[in-house]
Write a protein that holds these residues in place. Structure first.
Motif, PDB file in Angstrom:
ATOM      1  N   ALA A   1       0.838  -1.217  -0.071  1.00 47.47           N
ATOM      2  CA  ALA A   1      -0.103   0.131  -0.001  1.00 47.47           C
ATOM      3  C   ALA A   1       0.920   1.305   0.004  1.00 47.47           C
ATOM      4  O   ALA A   1       2.209   1.196   0.367  1.00 47.47           O
ATOM      5  CB  ALA A   1      -1.009   0.011   1.252  1.00 47.47           C
ATOM      6  N   ALA A   2       0.100   2.269  -0.645  1.00 47.13           N
ATOM      7  CA  ALA A   2       1.018   3.708  -0.521  1.00 47.13           C
ATOM      8  C   ALA A   2       0.042   4.390   0.327  1.00 47.13           C
ATOM      9  O   ALA A   2      -1.136   4.063   0.432  1.00 47.13           O
ATOM     10  CB  ALA A   2       1.093   4.157  -1.905  1.00 47.13           C
ATOM     11  N   THR A   3       0.609   5.795   0.623  1.00 48.25           N
ATOM     12  CA  THR A   3      -0.395   6.726   1.308  1.00 48.25           C
ATOM     13  C   THR A   3      -1.481   6.701   0.698  1.00 48.25           C
ATOM     14  O   THR A   3      -2.575   7.224   1.447  1.00 48.25           O
ATOM     15  CB  THR A   3       0.378   7.968   1.722  1.00 48.25           C
ATOM     16  OG1 THR A   3       1.780   7.270   2.394  1.00 48.25           O
ATOM     17  CG2 THR A   3      -0.101   9.040   2.538  1.00 48.25           C
ATOM     18  N   ALA A   4      -1.317   7.110  -0.517  1.00 49.21           N
ATOM     19  CA  ALA A   4      -2.788   7.483  -1.544  1.00 49.21           C
ATOM     20  C   ALA A   4      -3.858   6.457  -1.310  1.00 49.21           C
ATOM     21  O   ALA A   4      -4.790   6.540  -1.840  1.00 49.21           O
ATOM     22  CB  ALA A   4      -2.252   7.717  -3.063  1.00 49.21           C
ATOM     23  N   ASP A   5      -3.444   5.099  -0.953  1.00 50.04           N
ATOM     24  CA  ASP A   5      -4.556   4.172  -0.779  1.00 50.04           C
ATOM     25  C   ASP A   5      -5.181   4.276   0.501  1.00 50.04           C
ATOM     26  O   ASP A   5      -6.336   3.595   0.800  1.00 50.04           O
ATOM     27  CB  ASP A   5      -3.813   2.875  -0.761  1.00 50.04           C
ATOM     28  CG  ASP A   5      -3.042   2.480  -2.095  1.00 50.04           C
ATOM     29  OD1 ASP A   5      -3.600   2.794  -3.274  1.00 50.04           O
ATOM     30  OD2 ASP A   5      -1.773   2.015  -2.119  1.00 50.04           O
ATOM     31  N   ALA A   6      -5.051   5.156   1.353  1.00 52.18           N
ATOM     32  CA  ALA A   6      -5.810   5.061   2.824  1.00 52.18           C
ATOM     33  C   ALA A   6      -7.083   5.166   2.654  1.00 52.18           C
ATOM     34  O   ALA A   6      -7.991   4.616   3.306  1.00 52.18           O
ATOM     35  CB  ALA A   6      -5.091   6.290   3.571  1.00 52.18           C
ATOM     36  N   ASP A   7      -7.492   6.316   1.615  1.00 48.64           N
ATOM     37  CA  ASP A   7      -9.268   6.195   1.575  1.00 48.64           C
ATOM     38  C   ASP A   7     -10.045   4.837   1.285  1.00 48.64           C
ATOM     39  O   ASP A   7     -10.781   4.746   1.778  1.00 48.64           O
ATOM     40  CB  ASP A   7      -9.659   7.546   0.711  1.00 48.64           C
ATOM     41  CG  ASP A   7      -9.237   8.932   1.306  1.00 48.64           C
ATOM     42  OD1 ASP A   7      -9.332   8.886   2.500  1.00 48.64           O
ATOM     43  OD2 ASP A   7      -9.217   9.719   0.313  1.00 48.64           O
ATOM     44  N   ALA A   8      -9.125   4.332   0.358  1.00 56.39           N
ATOM     45  CA  ALA A   8      -9.794   2.951  -0.033  1.00 56.39           C
ATOM     46  C   ALA A   8      -9.801   2.012   0.985  1.00 56.39           C
ATOM     47  O   ALA A   8     -10.674   1.346   0.990  1.00 56.39           O
ATOM     48  CB  ALA A   8      -9.273   2.626  -1.685  1.00 56.39           C
TER      49      ALA A   8
END
Length: 152
Positions: free
Chosen positions: A6-13
């Motif tokens: 995971a990347a930080t940008a995946d947190a919402d998903a």
């Protein structure tokens, strides 16, 4: 199906999957945490762990683990309800086992029969069952252990 970190940008998903999966668990109190609190938990706690994502036309699920010397934990393994029973969970479990070949522990609610079957199928064994007095949800739970790969 692709597995990736995971990347930080995946947190919402990840938060959306966490919320959706837990909404399908009728034994959980839906008012225990707000959506904002859950998102904060994903951003501040889960994102600090090692997180693997299963992707196939979007994020299908995730596993959050904490490999530590001699004390490894699988903290979360969630698959979107509409993507369950389609290999995402098994692929994530394979990655978790690969990442922690010496074994790991996890907690599961006793009422989560599907998860209990899943973990049993993947070689996890019961260590102890509790009345839930020590977990936030106050629900009976079970400590499971995957013993790791056997050395020959």
């Amino acid at each position: 199906m692709r597995i990736r970190q995971a990347a930080t940008a995946d947190a919402d998903a990840l938060a959306a999957i966490f919320i959706a999966a837990r909404a399908h668990m009728p034994y959980l109190d839906p008012g225990l945490h707000s959506r904002a609190e859950t998102r904060g938990f994903i951003y501040n706690v889960v994102s600090s762990q090692t997180v693997w994502i299963a992707e196939n036309g979007g994020i299908a699920g995730f596993a959050a683990m904490e490999p530590r010397s001699g004390d490894n934990w699988l903290h979360h393994l969630y698959v979107r309800p509409d993507r369950q029973n389609a290999a995402a969970g098994s692929r994530l479990m394979a990655e978790v086992k690969k990442s922690m070949p010496q074994g790991f522990s996890l907690w599961v609610f006793q009422a989560n029969l599907g998860a209990r079957r899943f973990y049993r199928r993947h070689g996890c064994r019961l260590v102890k069952a509790t009345d839930g007095a020590e977990n936030e949800e106050k629900l009976p739970d079970m400590l499971l252990r995957w013993p790791g790969h056997k050395k020959i």
